[in-house]
Scaffold this motif. Structure first.
Motif, mmCIF file in Angstrom:
data_model
loop_
_atom_site.group_PDB
_atom_site.id
_atom_site.type_symbol
_atom_site.label_atom_id
_atom_site.label_comp_id
_atom_site.label_asym_id
_atom_site.label_seq_id
_atom_site.Cartn_x
_atom_site.Cartn_y
_atom_site.Cartn_z
ATOM 1 N N ASN A 1 -2.094 -4.620 2.872
ATOM 2 C CA ASN A 1 -1.699 -5.019 1.523
ATOM 3 C C ASN A 1 -1.852 -3.908 0.496
ATOM 4 O O ASN A 1 -1.114 -3.852 -0.488
ATOM 5 C CB ASN A 1 -2.521 -6.233 1.079
ATOM 6 C CG ASN A 1 -2.169 -7.485 1.866
ATOM 7 O OD1 ASN A 1 -1.097 -7.571 2.463
ATOM 8 N ND2 ASN A 1 -3.061 -8.456 1.877
ATOM 9 N N SER A 2 -2.822 -3.021 0.711
ATOM 10 C CA SER A 2 -3.112 -1.987 -0.289
ATOM 11 C C SER A 2 -2.470 -0.651 0.015
ATOM 12 O O SER A 2 -2.347 0.202 -0.862
ATOM 13 C CB SER A 2 -4.629 -1.792 -0.396
ATOM 14 O OG SER A 2 -5.153 -1.255 0.817
ATOM 15 N N GLY A 3 -2.084 -0.460 1.280
ATOM 16 C CA GLY A 3 -1.526 0.832 1.662
ATOM 17 C C GLY A 3 -2.585 1.912 1.827
ATOM 18 O O GLY A 3 -2.253 3.108 1.858
ATOM 19 N N GLU A 4 -3.856 1.514 1.932
ATOM 20 C CA GLU A 4 -4.937 2.483 2.120
ATOM 21 C C GLU A 4 -4.693 3.309 3.387
ATOM 22 O O GLU A 4 -4.240 2.798 4.409
ATOM 23 C CB GLU A 4 -6.284 1.761 2.243
ATOM 24 C CG GLU A 4 -6.762 1.097 0.972
ATOM 25 C CD GLU A 4 -7.457 2.063 0.029
ATOM 26 O OE1 GLU A 4 -7.610 3.254 0.372
ATOM 27 O OE2 GLU A 4 -7.845 1.620 -1.068
ATOM 28 N N LYS A 5 -4.993 4.593 3.309
ATOM 29 C CA LYS A 5 -4.816 5.490 4.450
ATOM 30 C C LYS A 5 -6.048 5.418 5.341
ATOM 31 O O LYS A 5 -6.923 6.287 5.345
ATOM 32 C CB LYS A 5 -4.572 6.917 3.964
ATOM 33 C CG LYS A 5 -3.395 7.057 3.007
ATOM 34 C CD LYS A 5 -2.084 6.614 3.671
ATOM 35 C CE LYS A 5 -0.897 6.794 2.734
ATOM 36 N NZ LYS A 5 0.369 6.321 3.338
ATOM 37 N N VAL A 6 -6.113 4.339 6.096
ATOM 38 C CA VAL A 6 -7.278 4.044 6.933
ATOM 39 C C VAL A 6 -6.792 3.655 8.324
ATOM 40 O O VAL A 6 -5.757 3.002 8.463
ATOM 41 C CB VAL A 6 -8.111 2.888 6.324
ATOM 42 C CG1 VAL A 6 -9.258 2.488 7.240
ATOM 43 C CG2 VAL A 6 -8.642 3.287 4.951
ATOM 44 N N ARG A 7 -7.520 4.063 9.339
ATOM 45 C CA ARG A 7 -7.170 3.674 10.704
ATOM 46 C C ARG A 7 -8.399 3.132 11.429
ATOM 47 O O ARG A 7 -9.540 3.461 11.086
ATOM 48 C CB ARG A 7 -6.579 4.855 11.489
ATOM 49 C CG ARG A 7 -7.481 6.061 11.584
ATOM 50 C CD ARG A 7 -6.783 7.218 12.296
ATOM 51 N NE ARG A 7 -7.537 8.456 12.137
ATOM 52 C CZ ARG A 7 -8.575 8.795 12.886
ATOM 53 N NH1 ARG A 7 -8.974 7.991 13.868
ATOM 54 N NH2 ARG A 7 -9.213 9.928 12.685
#
Length: 258
Positions: A198-204
């Motif tokens: 939903n936020s587009g955070e660059k997290v994996r």
């Protein structure tokens, strides 16, 4: 004469004990009050969070509200910090906790659980630019962020060697990871994955299949309330049988998580 008086006293005590009402089950109180007070954190999207209209919404809200409906009462949502939620339940601030709480032996000493109403897994998340590719590479001395009071908090400390920092909810976890103040997040995987989407955070997410589907998530209630527990379990079973549970799950999670 003393023996006779003693017999009379004993008989009187026995009669009073027989006439004394048994402790009422919380189900009776819920129905008398006409409401089911439901505790949750309110900072755990998509399970419970505050929307743009300042209303608490989410999967747990809808599950709790449907349970109340099937018990014939009105739902009343109450939010509190997760690390104090069991204390709040035991103190009578709410009747049940529908708050994505894992069933653990330690918690079962303090409260009873209905359900489980879904199964969850644990995830480890890092920034997309992080050099860490596996749990083995998250070495001693690294700093991880957790939500205070969650089972992931306890689990992270049990691994030994990590610097564990605690926060109130997911927004803070992601903020700390984005700022570089922590090396990783350890948390229930579903809410983090949805927050990322939903936020587009660059997290994996690291590949940790051994941590998936390890937690049974239950509805907490005060000890010694078998009628309330049975009523909740029946309502859950009925919700799953008639498709209501799947509808709620698809709405908030995008898949059936029973």
């Amino acid at each position: 004469m003393k023996a006779f008086l003693s017999s009379l006293i004993a008989a009187g005590v026995s009669t009073l004990l027989m006439l004394a009402p048994a402790n009422a089950d919380d189900l009776d109180t819920v129905k008398q009050n006409g409401e089911l007070r439901i505790g949750m954190s309110g900072v755990f999207p998509p399970f419970s969070f505050v929307d743009s209209e300042n209303k608490v919404v989410g999967f747990d809200v809808d599950i709790g509200s449907e349970l109340a409906k099937r018990l014939g009462v009105k739902p009343v949502i109450a939010t509190t910090a997760f690390d104090g939620i069991i204390a709040g339940l035991r103190a009578g601030k709410f009747d049940v906790v529908v708050g994505s709480m894992s069933i653990t032996p330690e918690r079962e000493k303090a409260v009873d659980f209905a359900g489980p109403y879904y199964r969850g897994g644990r995830g480890i998340f890092v920034s997309e630019t992080s050099s860490i590719q596996s749990m083995d590479e998250l070495q001693k001395g690294k700093t991880v962020a957790v939500t205070l009071g969650e089972t992931s908090d306890k689990w992270a400390r049990e691994q030994g060697g990590w610097n564990v920092r605690t926060y109130k909810g997911i927004p803070e976890l992601l903020l700390e990871l984005r700022s570089g103040r922590v090396d990783a997040i350890v948390s229930d995987d579903i809410p983090i994955l949805i927050a990322i989407k939903n936020s587009g955070e660059k997290v994996r997410q690291l590949d940790t299949p051994e941590l998936q589907g390890t937690d049974n998530i239950g509805i907490a209630l005060r000890k010694d309330n078998p009628e309330l527990k049975d009523a909740i379990n029946k309502a859950l079973d009925d919700m799953k049988a008639d498709g209501t549970y799947e509808q709620i799950s698809m709405k908030w999670i995008g898949r059936d998580i029973r």
